[in-house]
Design a protein around this motif. Structure first.
Motif, short mmCIF file in Angstrom:
data_model
loop_
_atom_site.label_atom_id
_atom_site.label_comp_id
_atom_site.label_asym_id
_atom_site.label_seq_id
_atom_site.Cartn_x
_atom_site.Cartn_y
_atom_site.Cartn_z
N VAL A 1 2.05 -6.64 -5.15
CA VAL A 1 3.43 -7.08 -4.92
C VAL A 1 4.29 -6.71 -6.12
O VAL A 1 3.78 -6.49 -7.22
N LYS B 1 -3.74 -7.43 -2.59
CA LYS B 1 -2.38 -7.17 -2.13
C LYS B 1 -1.49 -7.00 -3.35
O LYS B 1 -1.34 -7.92 -4.16
N LYS C 1 -9.35 -10.90 -5.90
CA LYS C 1 -10.19 -10.17 -4.96
C LYS C 1 -11.40 -9.60 -5.70
O LYS C 1 -11.31 -9.27 -6.89
N ILE D 1 -0.63 -8.58 -8.53
CA ILE D 1 -1.36 -8.88 -7.30
C ILE D 1 -1.12 -10.34 -6.92
O ILE D 1 -0.82 -11.17 -7.78
N SER D 2 -1.25 -10.63 -5.63
CA SER D 2 -0.92 -11.96 -5.14
C SER D 2 -2.06 -12.96 -5.31
O SER D 2 -1.82 -14.15 -5.49
#
Length: 203
Positions: free
Chosen positions: A131, A129, A13, A9-10
């Motif tokens: 990735v 997000k 969250k 994940i970028s």
């Protein structure tokens, strides 16, 4: 040899799940080392003071992946392992998840806890997000100045990156590169240094 791609994940969250009065604050975060995870866990505790439990799991590194989880006082296997299974099921690497539970007065039972922690972790991942990243390896090497330019040119060709440099009598460089380029880089370094350079693999 093709580069292997992994999912991560970028950025961090958080998601909230409420179940029969209990609140589960799940946060996922990019995590590349156990030290990174310790800092992330401390931050999660700071952001959720007074939680009844801070349950967590992480998956770090490639081939093999370092996995660990904690129930933090919940019944064995009811919290940390379900979180870990969510991360593994989504094929995440270099990702950690901490779920802070605030007890709401009603016991959920082991089955209810497994569902709640799984859903909380899944919800946090859905917010993130995702990735794809290459498997990369990290090395340390000491270079004489006379071959520094050749080394830097080679590293650019092989998609390598300098992480840290220290300039003294020689240049001390920590660098990383795609796993698939490792043999090429080591062979080239041996050629340009007449076999004198032997980079050390770093964890």
């Amino acid at each position: 040899m093709e580069d292997l791609l992994y999912k991560t994940i970028s950025r961090a969250k958080t998601a909230l799940l409420e179940e029969r009065g209990s609140k589960f604050y799940a946060t996922v975060s990019p995590t590349e080392t156990r030290d990174d995870f310790k800092r992330f866990l401390a931050l999660a505790k700071d952001k959720n003071p007074g939680a009844t439990h801070y349950c967590w799991a992480f998956r770090i590194g490639f081939s093999p992946t370092d996995e660990l989880s904690s129930d933090d006082g919940e019944p064995s296997g009811s919290a940390g392992l379900p979180i870990l299974r969510v991360l593994a099921g989504k094929e995440m690497v270099n990702v950690a998840c901490v779920v802070a539970r605030f007890y709401g007065g009603t016991k959920l039972g082991v089955g209810g806890l497994i569902r709640a922690y799984s859903q909380a972790a899944s919800s946090a991942l859905m917010q993130a997000k995702i990735v794809e990243v290459q498997e990369r390896v990290k090395f340390f090497v000491e270079l004489p100045y006379k071959i520094l330019n050749d080394f830097e040119a080679m590293l650019r060709r092989e998609d390598g990156k300098v992480i840290e440099s220290t300039f003294g009598e020689q240049v001390e460089i920590t660098f990383d590169l795609p796993k698939s380029r490792e043999e090429n880089v080591l062979s080239t370094l041996a050629d340009i240094s007449a076999g004198q350079l032997k980079p050390k693999l770093k964890e």
